[in-house]
Design a protein around this motif. Structure first.
Motif, mmCIF file in Angstrom:
data_model
loop_
_atom_site.group_PDB
_atom_site.id
_atom_site.type_symbol
_atom_site.label_atom_id
_atom_site.label_comp_id
_atom_site.label_asym_id
_atom_site.label_seq_id
_atom_site.Cartn_x
_atom_site.Cartn_y
_atom_site.Cartn_z
ATOM 1 N N ARG A 213 25.137 -38.509 0.031
ATOM 2 C CA ARG A 213 24.678 -39.339 -1.079
ATOM 3 C C ARG A 213 23.411 -40.098 -0.683
ATOM 4 O O ARG A 213 22.469 -40.222 -1.465
ATOM 5 C CB ARG A 213 25.770 -40.325 -1.497
ATOM 6 N N GLY A 214 23.409 -40.604 0.544
ATOM 7 C CA GLY A 214 22.223 -41.289 1.046
ATOM 8 C C GLY A 214 21.049 -40.335 1.191
ATOM 9 O O GLY A 214 19.896 -40.692 0.905
ATOM 10 N N PHE A 215 21.325 -39.112 1.629
ATOM 11 C CA PHE A 215 20.272 -38.108 1.783
ATOM 12 C C PHE A 215 19.659 -37.753 0.434
ATOM 13 O O PHE A 215 18.435 -37.634 0.296
ATOM 14 C CB PHE A 215 20.867 -36.862 2.454
ATOM 15 N N TRP A 216 20.494 -37.601 -0.594
ATOM 16 C CA TRP A 216 20.005 -37.254 -1.933
ATOM 17 C C TRP A 216 19.141 -38.386 -2.507
ATOM 18 O O TRP A 216 18.123 -38.133 -3.145
ATOM 19 C CB TRP A 216 21.169 -36.959 -2.870
ATOM 20 N N LYS A 217 19.543 -39.636 -2.263
ATOM 21 C CA LYS A 217 18.740 -40.774 -2.723
ATOM 22 C C LYS A 217 17.390 -40.783 -2.021
ATOM 23 O O LYS A 217 16.358 -41.110 -2.617
ATOM 24 C CB LYS A 217 19.484 -42.083 -2.457
ATOM 25 N N LYS A 218 17.389 -40.434 -0.756
ATOM 26 C CA LYS A 218 16.151 -40.404 0.033
ATOM 27 C C LYS A 218 15.151 -39.386 -0.521
ATOM 28 O O LYS A 218 13.935 -39.594 -0.460
ATOM 29 C CB LYS A 218 16.509 -40.065 1.482
ATOM 30 N N LEU A 219 15.671 -38.293 -1.093
ATOM 31 C CA LEU A 219 14.800 -37.243 -1.620
ATOM 32 C C LEU A 219 14.143 -37.645 -2.942
ATOM 33 O O LEU A 219 13.181 -37.023 -3.373
ATOM 34 C CB LEU A 219 15.592 -35.945 -1.825
ATOM 35 N N GLY A 220 14.707 -38.669 -3.598
ATOM 36 C CA GLY A 220 14.166 -39.107 -4.869
ATOM 37 C C GLY A 220 14.851 -38.428 -6.049
ATOM 38 O O GLY A 220 15.731 -37.591 -5.886
ATOM 39 N N LYS A 221 14.415 -38.774 -7.260
ATOM 40 C CA LYS A 221 15.057 -38.270 -8.466
ATOM 41 C C LYS A 221 14.705 -36.808 -8.714
ATOM 42 O O LYS A 221 13.559 -36.399 -8.601
ATOM 43 C CB LYS A 221 14.638 -39.118 -9.672
ATOM 44 N N VAL A 222 15.756 -36.050 -9.061
ATOM 45 C CA VAL A 222 15.601 -34.628 -9.368
ATOM 46 C C VAL A 222 16.200 -34.398 -10.759
ATOM 47 O O VAL A 222 17.254 -34.957 -11.071
ATOM 48 C CB VAL A 222 16.332 -33.753 -8.319
ATOM 49 N N PRO A 223 15.572 -33.588 -11.628
ATOM 50 C CA PRO A 223 16.120 -33.329 -12.975
ATOM 51 C C PRO A 223 17.557 -32.828 -12.935
ATOM 52 O O PRO A 223 17.982 -32.204 -11.954
ATOM 53 C CB PRO A 223 15.175 -32.249 -13.524
ATOM 54 N N GLY A 224 18.322 -33.072 -14.021
ATOM 55 C CA GLY A 224 19.759 -32.803 -14.109
ATOM 56 C C GLY A 224 20.270 -31.526 -13.478
ATOM 57 O O GLY A 224 20.976 -31.543 -12.478
ATOM 58 N N ARG A 225 19.895 -30.377 -14.060
ATOM 59 C CA ARG A 225 20.417 -29.117 -13.532
ATOM 60 C C ARG A 225 19.936 -28.849 -12.121
ATOM 61 O O ARG A 225 20.672 -28.332 -11.288
ATOM 62 C CB ARG A 225 19.994 -27.962 -14.447
ATOM 63 N N SER A 226 18.712 -29.189 -11.838
ATOM 64 C CA SER A 226 18.159 -29.001 -10.498
ATOM 65 C C SER A 226 18.888 -29.876 -9.491
ATOM 66 O O SER A 226 19.107 -29.475 -8.346
ATOM 67 C CB SER A 226 16.670 -29.317 -10.483
ATOM 68 N N ALA A 227 19.277 -31.081 -9.925
ATOM 69 C CA ALA A 227 20.003 -31.988 -9.031
ATOM 70 C C ALA A 227 21.338 -31.380 -8.621
ATOM 71 O O ALA A 227 21.729 -31.430 -7.452
ATOM 72 C CB ALA A 227 20.218 -33.334 -9.716
ATOM 73 N N LYS A 228 22.033 -30.789 -9.605
ATOM 74 C CA LYS A 228 23.326 -30.163 -9.281
ATOM 75 C C LYS A 228 23.148 -29.013 -8.304
ATOM 76 O O LYS A 228 23.929 -28.850 -7.370
ATOM 77 C CB LYS A 228 23.992 -29.653 -10.565
ATOM 78 N N GLN A 229 22.126 -28.233 -8.508
ATOM 79 C CA GLN A 229 21.857 -27.111 -7.614
ATOM 80 C C GLN A 229 21.495 -27.615 -6.214
ATOM 81 O O GLN A 229 21.948 -27.070 -5.210
ATOM 82 C CB GLN A 229 20.728 -26.242 -8.162
ATOM 83 N N LEU A 230 20.675 -28.671 -6.180
ATOM 84 C CA LEU A 230 20.297 -29.255 -4.892
ATOM 85 C C LEU A 230 21.515 -29.781 -4.157
ATOM 86 O O LEU A 230 21.683 -29.538 -2.952
ATOM 87 C CB LEU A 230 19.295 -30.393 -5.116
ATOM 88 N N HIS A 231 22.374 -30.505 -4.861
ATOM 89 C CA HIS A 231 23.578 -31.051 -4.230
ATOM 90 C C HIS A 231 24.467 -29.931 -3.703
ATOM 91 O O HIS A 231 24.997 -30.015 -2.586
ATOM 92 C CB HIS A 231 24.364 -31.897 -5.239
#
Length: 289
Positions: A213-231
């Motif tokens: 969760r901390g790593f994802w915050k560090k990367l900054g905001k990612v659009p909805g579907r892309s965020a799910k794929q990134l996670h």
């Protein structure tokens, strides 16, 4: 990896059989809750006793499921069956039969076991319990989509492909990937006992999710579907790096699980065959009385 139709079929099968077993247990609870010495006077005695109309059927269904579950073993070992669907799907079928079959046997026993039959029954309980552990360990070892275990070299190739995809799709830098691997490696060690590793695995997974969760915050905001794929991709990457670090110990742990699981299964089937043989020889359950 399960497809949606596969997941739907699997969930439906568990819900339907769970509902049926729940209904049968509820329907016969009055009899099952009656002390053994008083059961012959119960109105459902000839229906639900182990040799009764339904009780005998429960035993046949349970024993049949616990026999056909071993087509999974044939699927693994017979070359002619290697193209017959994914190994993971066969494993799901194996687990389904290995759970539902013993539950029918529990109904067949009418919740009372004694004598030699109790050896088979409690061996069955041990097999089911260890089966849950085996399934947990199975998913920890990296595998192909077909379910076949990957070698260390193949796992490293998958890890390299994951890194390339994260760079290309999400523009992660080498520093980001290095930090992600550091998170995955934290707390992971090949030292200590195998039992300690077994208990650490679920705890490491929880720790990993929190740190990601901390790593994802560090990367900054990612659009909805892309965020799910990134996670999904970063979690898969972190888990894979974590498994690589302890792969040899996982394989060793899985080996010892087999050593523990098989003797109980052998004892269970030996006494099950003896029990069926005696029932057939004496005609018990084949006719009223």
């Amino acid at each position: 990896m399960r497809t949606w139709p596969h997941r739907l079929l699997l969930v439906s099968a568990y819900l339907l059989t769970g509902g049926l077993l729940g209904y049968l247990a509820w329907r016969g609870w009055s009899y099952y809750a009656t002390p053994l010495i008083e059961r012959p006077r119960h109105p459902d005695y000839w229906l639900l006793k182990p040799g009764g109309t339904l009780g005998h059927t429960f035993g046949i269904v349970g024993a049949s499921l616990m026999t056909i579950m071993h087509v999974y073993t044939l699927r693994k070992r017979w070359a002619v069956l290697r193209r017959a669907g994914r190994l993971s799907a066969w494993l799901d079928f194996h687990i389904f039969c290995g759970l539902v079959g013993p539950l029918f046997i529990v109904l067949h026993s009418s919740l009372k076991v004694h004598g030699l039959v109790s050896i088979s029954f409690w061996s069955m309980v041990a097999v089911v319990a260890s089966g849950f552990l085996g399934r947990f360990l199975y998913v920890q070892v990296p595998r192909r989509r077909s379910g076949v275990e990957l070698s260390l070299e193949e796992v490293e190739t998958v890890a390299a492909d994951q890194a390339a995809e994260l760079r290309d799709v999400f523009r992660l830098s080498d520093e980001d990937l290095k930090y992600l691997d550091t998170i995955a490696a934290a707390g992971t060690s090949t030292r200590g006992s195998l039992l300690g590793l077994f208990w650490r695995l679920p705890l490491d997974y929880v720790r990993l999710r929190v740190q990601l969760r901390g790593f994802w915050k560090k990367l900054g905001k990612v659009p909805g579907r892309s965020a799910k794929q990134l996670h999904r991709m970063t979690l898969a990457r972190a888990l894979l790096r974590q498994r690589i670090a302890v792969l040899s110990r996982l394989q060793e742990l899985f080996h010892y699980w087999h050593v523990f699981h098989k003797p109980f299964a052998i004892v269970m089937y030996i006494f099950m065959v003896v029990h069926i043989g005696v029932a057939v020889a004496t005609g018990y359950g084949l006719s009223p009385g």
